[in-house]
Design a protein around this motif. Structure first.
Motif, PDB file in Angstrom:
ATOM      1  N   SER A   1       0.834  -1.073   0.011  1.00  0.00           N
ATOM      2  CA  SER A   1       0.072  -0.153   0.136  1.00  0.00           C
ATOM      3  C   SER A   1       0.861   1.243   0.047  1.00  0.00           C
ATOM      4  CB  SER A   1      -0.889   0.105   1.352  1.00  0.00           C
ATOM      5  OG  SER A   1      -1.778   0.991   1.266  1.00  0.00           O
TER       6      SER A   1
ATOM      7  N   GLY B   1       0.007  12.640  -7.924  1.00  0.00           N
ATOM      8  CA  GLY B   1       0.981  12.914  -9.029  1.00  0.00           C
ATOM      9  C   GLY B   1       1.303  11.391  -9.866  1.00  0.00           C
TER      10      GLY B   1
ATOM     11  N   TYR C   1     -15.220  10.691   5.672  1.00  0.00           N
ATOM     12  CA  TYR C   1     -14.990  10.656   4.035  1.00  0.00           C
ATOM     13  C   TYR C   1     -14.404   9.656   3.907  1.00  0.00           C
ATOM     14  CZ  TYR C   1     -13.538  12.295  -0.298  1.00  0.00           C
ATOM     15  OH  TYR C   1     -13.089  12.090  -1.859  1.00  0.00           O
TER      16      TYR C   1
ATOM     17  N   TYR D   1      -9.753   4.142  -4.326  1.00  0.00           N
ATOM     18  CA  TYR D   1      -8.737   4.361  -5.479  1.00  0.00           C
ATOM     19  C   TYR D   1      -8.529   3.256  -6.133  1.00  0.00           C
ATOM     20  CZ  TYR D   1      -7.945   8.778  -3.078  1.00  0.00           C
ATOM     21  OH  TYR D   1      -8.128  10.211  -2.471  1.00  0.00           O
TER      22      TYR D   1
ATOM     23  N   GLN E   1      -5.698   1.666  -8.682  1.00  0.00           N
ATOM     24  CA  GLN E   1      -4.266   1.863  -9.102  1.00  0.00           C
ATOM     25  C   GLN E   1      -3.620   0.875 -10.135  1.00  0.00           C
ATOM     26  OE1 GLN E   1      -0.887   1.655  -6.256  1.00  0.00           O
ATOM     27  NE2 GLN E   1       0.125   3.324  -7.157  1.00  0.00           N
TER      28      GLN E   1
ATOM     29  N   GLY F   1       2.334   0.602 -11.559  1.00  0.00           N
ATOM     30  CA  GLY F   1       3.262   1.546 -12.092  1.00  0.00           C
ATOM     31  C   GLY F   1       2.483   3.038 -12.519  1.00  0.00           C
ATOM     32  N   LYS F   2       1.250   3.097 -12.093  1.00  0.00           N
ATOM     33  CA  LYS F   2       0.333   4.441 -12.292  1.00  0.00           C
ATOM     34  C   LYS F   2       0.103   4.897 -10.912  1.00  0.00           C
ATOM     35  CE  LYS F   2      -0.314   3.699 -17.110  1.00  0.00           C
ATOM     36  NZ  LYS F   2      -1.181   3.646 -17.819  1.00  0.00           N
ATOM     37  N   ARG F   3      -0.517   6.026 -10.969  1.00  0.00           N
ATOM     38  CA  ARG F   3      -0.939   6.806  -9.889  1.00  0.00           C
ATOM     39  C   ARG F   3      -2.417   6.403  -9.586  1.00  0.00           C
ATOM     40  NH1 ARG F   3      -1.633  12.844 -11.955  1.00  0.00           N
ATOM     41  NH2 ARG F   3      -0.777  12.013 -13.956  1.00  0.00           N
ATOM     42  N   PRO F   4      -2.485   6.376  -8.316  1.00  0.00           N
ATOM     43  CA  PRO F   4      -4.027   6.075  -7.652  1.00  0.00           C
ATOM     44  C   PRO F   4      -5.004   6.976  -8.155  1.00  0.00           C
ATOM     45  CG  PRO F   4      -2.345   6.121  -5.981  1.00  0.00           C
ATOM     46  CD  PRO F   4      -1.843   6.802  -7.104  1.00  0.00           C
TER      47      PRO F   4
ATOM     48  N   LEU G   1      -8.998   8.230  -8.107  1.00  0.00           N
ATOM     49  CA  LEU G   1     -10.189   8.355  -7.435  1.00  0.00           C
ATOM     50  C   LEU G   1     -11.331   7.704  -8.132  1.00  0.00           C
ATOM     51  CD1 LEU G   1     -11.608   8.969  -4.729  1.00  0.00           C
ATOM     52  CD2 LEU G   1     -12.336  11.375  -5.816  1.00  0.00           C
TER      53      LEU G   1
ATOM     54  N   PHE H   1      -7.524   0.490  -3.400  1.00  0.00           N
ATOM     55  CA  PHE H   1      -7.533   0.766  -2.237  1.00  0.00           C
ATOM     56  C   PHE H   1      -8.658   1.761  -1.564  1.00  0.00           C
ATOM     57  CE2 PHE H   1      -3.112  -0.091  -1.896  1.00  0.00           C
ATOM     58  CZ  PHE H   1      -2.565   0.068  -2.972  1.00  0.00           C
TER      59      PHE H   1
ATOM     60  N   LEU I   1      -5.141  10.838   4.764  1.00  0.00           N
ATOM     61  CA  LEU I   1      -6.009   9.798   4.501  1.00  0.00           C
ATOM     62  C   LEU I   1      -5.026   8.759   4.992  1.00  0.00           C
ATOM     63  CD1 LEU I   1      -6.685  10.208   0.774  1.00  0.00           C
ATOM     64  CD2 LEU I   1      -8.354  10.086   2.483  1.00  0.00           C
TER      65      LEU I   1
ATOM     66  N   PHE J   1      -4.847   4.639   4.495  1.00  0.00           N
ATOM     67  CA  PHE J   1      -5.330   3.886   3.335  1.00  0.00           C
ATOM     68  C   PHE J   1      -5.159   2.349   3.990  1.00  0.00           C
ATOM     69  CE2 PHE J   1      -5.033   5.985  -0.597  1.00  0.00           C
ATOM     70  CZ  PHE J   1      -4.244   7.087  -0.321  1.00  0.00           C
ATOM     71  N   GLY J   2      -6.156   1.497   3.240  1.00  0.00           N
ATOM     72  CA  GLY J   2      -6.269   0.054   3.459  1.00  0.00           C
ATOM     73  C   GLY J   2      -4.975  -0.704   2.674  1.00  0.00           C
ATOM     74  N   THR J   3      -4.810  -1.843   2.823  1.00  0.00           N
ATOM     75  CA  THR J   3      -3.698  -2.563   2.357  1.00  0.00           C
ATOM     76  C   THR J   3      -3.907  -2.816   0.697  1.00  0.00           C
ATOM     77  OG1 THR J   3      -4.526  -4.781   3.281  1.00  0.00           O
ATOM     78  CG2 THR J   3      -2.770  -3.518   4.586  1.00  0.00           C
ATOM     79  N   GLY J   4      -5.025  -2.669   0.283  1.00  0.00           N
ATOM     80  CA  GLY J   4      -5.181  -2.914  -0.928  1.00  0.00           C
ATOM     81  C   GLY J   4      -5.723  -4.379  -1.437  1.00  0.00           C
TER      82      GLY J   4
ATOM     83  N   ARG K   1      -6.035  -6.703  -4.963  1.00  0.00           N
ATOM     84  CA  ARG K   1      -5.683  -6.983  -6.080  1.00  0.00           C
ATOM     85  C   ARG K   1      -6.763  -7.648  -7.049  1.00  0.00           C
ATOM     86  NH1 ARG K   1      -1.036  -6.261  -8.867  1.00  0.00           N
ATOM     87  NH2 ARG K   1       0.069  -6.103  -7.080  1.00  0.00           N
TER      88      ARG K   1
END
Lengths: 119, 113
Positions: A43, A111, B32, B36, B38, B41-44, B46, B89, B101, B103-106, B108
């Protein structure tokens, strides 16, 4: 929508050198910027929070003398990894929060990330 | 501080099936909850969010539900497509303190043909 850019997208450096990563909010004023580090299959780990014009607040376990953060303007924050070592190799992502519209203050805009590889 | 747990860590569904990802949070003051997506290799990015004054929000094939009493929220994706394959996430924040924020652990998600 709000756009955050990050530069460089990818950097490879030798052990012991310093690397600077820039994070810019292109179309809004970022009152707060966040720096994250993400290792493979993990994460996002918050490293520090910076508010424009003041010192960054670092998370526990993050060395402030190694990861220098500057947030001198409402559109730019920089992260400098000093004396980088192979264990610093990671994906570094910034995000920004600020006044974009009337209802979007709480949203963080990310970003594209910087892939740092230290040899 | 806030603690967010996310399950499952991996999820494989067939194209067209539904996928559900669940998160729990510990701070009752959190109000709130964004989700997200992701890609590698890219950004998260929303994809949907919900505030504590509503129990459900839907945007086409994506929906989020919130149970404040139980302190859990879930992401529902219907009619999954291969392009839904990514890491998802959840996150939580108390906007009153406007801090950060958590975050959770994600999860897949793999959508197979």
């Amino acid at each position: 929508g709000a756009v955050v850019s990050q530069h460089p997208s990818r950097v490879i450096c030798k052990s012991g050198t310093s690397v600077k990563i820039e994070c810019r909010s292109l179309d809004f004023q970022a009152t707060t910027m966040f720096w994250y580090r993400q290792f493979p299959k993990q994460s996002l780990m918050l490293m520090a929070t910076s508010n424009e014009g003041s010192k960054a607040t670092y998370e526990q376990g993050v060395e402030k003398d190694k990861f220098l953060i500057n947030h001198a303007s409402l559109t730019l924050s920089t992260l400098t990894v000093t004396s980088a070592h192979p264990e610093d190799s990671s994906f570094y992502i910034c995000s920004a929060r600020g006044m974009v519209g009337l209802n979007s203050y709480n949203e963080q805009f990310f970003g594209p990330g910087t892939r740092l590889t230290v040899l | 501080g806030e603690n967010v747990e996310q399950h499952p860590s991996t999820l494989s569904v067939q194209e067209g099936d539904s996928a559900v990802i669940k998160c729990t949070y510990s701070d009752s003051a959190s109000n709130y909850f964004p989700w997200y997506k992701q890609e590698l290799g890219k950004r998260p990015q929303l994809i949907i969010d919900i505030r504590s004054n509503v129990g459900e929000k839907k945007d086409q094939r994506i929906a989020v539900t919130l149970n404040k009493t139980a302190k859990h929220f879930s992401l529902h994706i219907t009619e999954t497509q291969p392009e839904d394959s990514a890491v998802y996430f959840c996150a939580a924040i108390n906007t009153g303190t406007a801090s950060k924020l958590t975050f959770g652990t994600g999860t897949r998600l793999q959508v197979t043909l």
